[in-house]
Structure formats: structure tokens, C-alpha cells
Design a protein around this motif. Structure first.
Motif, mmCIF file in Angstrom:
data_model
loop_
_atom_site.group_PDB
_atom_site.id
_atom_site.type_symbol
_atom_site.label_atom_id
_atom_site.label_comp_id
_atom_site.label_asym_id
_atom_site.label_seq_id
_atom_site.Cartn_x
_atom_site.Cartn_y
_atom_site.Cartn_z
ATOM 1 N N MET A 167 0.934 -1.349 -0.043
ATOM 2 C CA MET A 167 -0.087 0.079 0.137
ATOM 3 C C MET A 167 0.972 1.208 0.069
ATOM 4 O O MET A 167 0.634 2.237 -0.534
ATOM 5 C CB MET A 167 -1.084 0.088 1.140
ATOM 6 N N CYS A 168 1.882 1.157 0.725
ATOM 7 C CA CYS A 168 2.800 2.389 0.799
ATOM 8 C C CYS A 168 3.472 2.636 -0.698
ATOM 9 O O CYS A 168 3.590 3.798 -1.008
ATOM 10 C CB CYS A 168 3.887 2.124 2.024
ATOM 11 N N LYS A 169 3.705 1.640 -1.265
ATOM 12 C CA LYS A 169 4.158 1.718 -2.638
ATOM 13 C C LYS A 169 3.244 2.296 -3.517
ATOM 14 O O LYS A 169 3.495 3.100 -4.320
ATOM 15 C CB LYS A 169 4.985 0.334 -3.224
ATOM 16 N N ILE A 170 1.816 1.809 -3.485
ATOM 17 C CA ILE A 170 0.955 2.202 -4.272
ATOM 18 C C ILE A 170 0.498 3.582 -4.244
ATOM 19 O O ILE A 170 0.417 4.307 -5.147
ATOM 20 C CB ILE A 170 -0.482 1.425 -4.047
ATOM 21 N N ALA A 171 0.526 4.054 -2.869
ATOM 22 C CA ALA A 171 0.419 5.331 -2.369
ATOM 23 C C ALA A 171 1.136 6.445 -3.106
ATOM 24 O O ALA A 171 0.896 7.428 -3.360
ATOM 25 C CB ALA A 171 -0.091 5.658 -1.241
ATOM 26 N N ASP A 172 2.633 6.030 -3.249
ATOM 27 C CA ASP A 172 3.585 6.811 -3.497
ATOM 28 C C ASP A 172 3.468 8.351 -3.312
ATOM 29 O O ASP A 172 3.784 9.431 -3.993
ATOM 30 C CB ASP A 172 3.278 6.836 -5.090
ATOM 31 N N LYS A 173 3.222 8.440 -1.954
ATOM 32 C CA LYS A 173 3.287 9.576 -1.354
ATOM 33 C C LYS A 173 2.209 10.531 -1.705
ATOM 34 O O LYS A 173 2.108 11.782 -1.289
ATOM 35 C CB LYS A 173 4.681 10.330 -1.371
#
Length: 254
Positions: A167-173
Motif C-alpha cells: 500500500m505504501c508503494k501504491i500510494a507513492d506519497k
């Protein structure tokens, strides 16, 4: 070093004070954490606002149970939001689903619009969605949510570590992913390193006995669900401090 935030959820003034003493960077204020957190009273918000030097977010949730709301319930929550906004909260926490466990876009938009310009977190309703995480995250970004509180669709954040990392990678900040549920000093470093997240959510609670020495023998009537020996859960400042120190430590523990 990137900024790391520790949000502590509290439902009493004592817990709020202890979270601040321990070094928390944000408070999520609820009532009835035993129900997963409901909308706090204006009185609690007012008192915590007076003593808290850190941001306070208010839960907007009219009842326990699922996250499918009637029109009347939405109207109540919108009224509550307006009242708490006037008491100078810094943000809100909300989530609404359809009966088939998809994001209720219209309900969420109403809350986002009413909260503006204050930020809104989408809470762990995310963990019971049927939508693919990538799809759900994109919907929440487009709606204007600032962060997602999630346990990675597992009972605890530690068990949901793989999905939280994804999820952190998908969100990409574009939106912050905030792991929460079952986070303690014992597993926080693992979750921090495993996800790369920059915000974390915990209660840091311990048991406290109400009115030590109170003689219940004379009257055993209980109002609501009361734990054994009238124990309640209260945020522990030492536990908060331990967790803050872990988040500030960039060196993995052996």
C-alpha cells in the motif's frame, strides 16, 4: 532524517495527557474505544484542546457496528462535525461503505466537503473493503483524504505487514498510509522497517483500576459492560515514550 509521526488514540482526558507527556505527535480523540471508537463529546474535545500542544483529530462515527449509514445517521455526523470544527480540532477521522462493502463515495464527499479545509483520515473501514487496495487508494486520493489508517486487512498491522508495504508503494506519497492496530514497542521497529511508513497509530494502553478499594460487595449492579474489578484501559506515557524513541532510531535493533 524524514519526519516520523506517532498518533495515539484516546478516549479520556487522562489518556490525552499521558500521550502528550510521552511525546505523541498527534491525538485521535474518540469516545468508547471498546467499540472501535465513536464520536467524542464536545466537552472532551474542549478540555483536550485546552491542554494539548499537538494536533487533535476527532473521530466521526455515530455508532458501533458496520460503516453503512442511513441518511439520518449521516445528518447526525455532519452536525457533530460542525460542532467539533467550531471547537478548533485539527482534523477528522471517518469512513463510510456501501452495503456491498465498497467505498461510499457520496457519504465520504459530504464529510470531506464539510470538514474543509481541515484534513480527513479514512479509518479502518478500509480493512473490510472488497475493492482492490490499488483501486480503493486511488478513490480515496481523488476524494481528498489525507491518509488511510489500516492494519493491512488483517487482525493486526504486524500480520498485515505485506499488504501495508504494498500500500505504501501504491500510494507513492500521494496519500499517507498509517499502519495501526496491535502496534506495540515490541513490533514497532519491524513494522517501521517493513513498510517504510512515516506515520503510525497506537493506543499504548495499560489497565488501570478505578477507585481502588471500592466495595462492590454492597451493590453489584453494573452499568454497561464493565471489565473485571472495574478495570479501564488508559494510555501509558512510558509506552508512548518507548515508541517515540523507536521511531526516532534509524538503526535496526538486533
Amino acid at each position: 532524517m524524514k519526519e516520523i509521526n506517532l498518533e495515539i488514540c484516546v478516549d479520556t482526558i487522562e489518556s490525552a495527557k499521558n500521550a502528550v507527556i510521552g511525546g505523541a505527535t498527534r491525538l485521535e480523540i474518540c469516545s468508547a474505544l471498546s467499540e472501535g471508537g465513536l464520536t467524542p463529546t464536545p466537552g472532551l474535545i474542549k478540555r483536550i484542546r485546552e491542554i494539548s500542544p499537538i494536533p487533535i483529530y476527532a473521530m466521526i462515527r455515530v455508532r458501533g457496528g458496520n460503516f453503512v449509514y442511513s441518511r439520518e445517521e449521516m445528518d447526525i455526523m455532519l452536525d457533530d462535525l460542525k460542532t467539533l470544527k467550531e471547537l478548533r480540532v485539527d482534523g477528522f477521522v471517518f469512513g463510510a461503505l456501501t452495503s456491498d462493502r465498497q467505498i461510499n463515495v457520496s457519504d465520504c464527499k459530504e464529510i470531506i466537503d464539510a470538514a474543509y479545509p481541515l484534513p480527513v483520515t479514512f479509518h479502518r473501514a478500509f480493512d473490510v473493503l472488497v475493492e482492490e487496495p490499488s483501486v480503493a487508494i486511488e478513490i480515496l486520493i481523488n476524494l481528498g483524504f489525507k491518509r488511510i489508517l489500516s492494519s493491512g486487512r488483517k487482525e493486526t498491522a504486524e500480520k498485515g505487514l505485506d499488504l501495508l508495504s504494498e500500500m505504501c508503494k501504491i500510494a507513492d506519497k500521494k496519500i499517507s498510509i498509517m499502519p495501526g492496530c496491535g502496534i506495540t514497542p515490541d513490533n514497532l521497529m519491524k513494522i517501521k522497517l517493513g513498510t517504510g511508513a512515516e506515520e503510525f497509530h497506537a493506543s499504548a494502553k495499560c489497565k488501570k483500576q478505578l477507585w481502588p478499594g471500592f466495595d462492590r460487595q454492597t451493590n453489584s449492579i453494573r452499568m454497561g459492560v464493565v471489565s473485571e474489578d472495574d478495570l479501564i484501559m488508559v494510555t501509558n506515557s512510558d509506552t508512548v515514550r518507548q515508541m517515540v524513541n523507536i521511531l526516532l532510531d534509524d538503526i535496526p535493533h538486533a
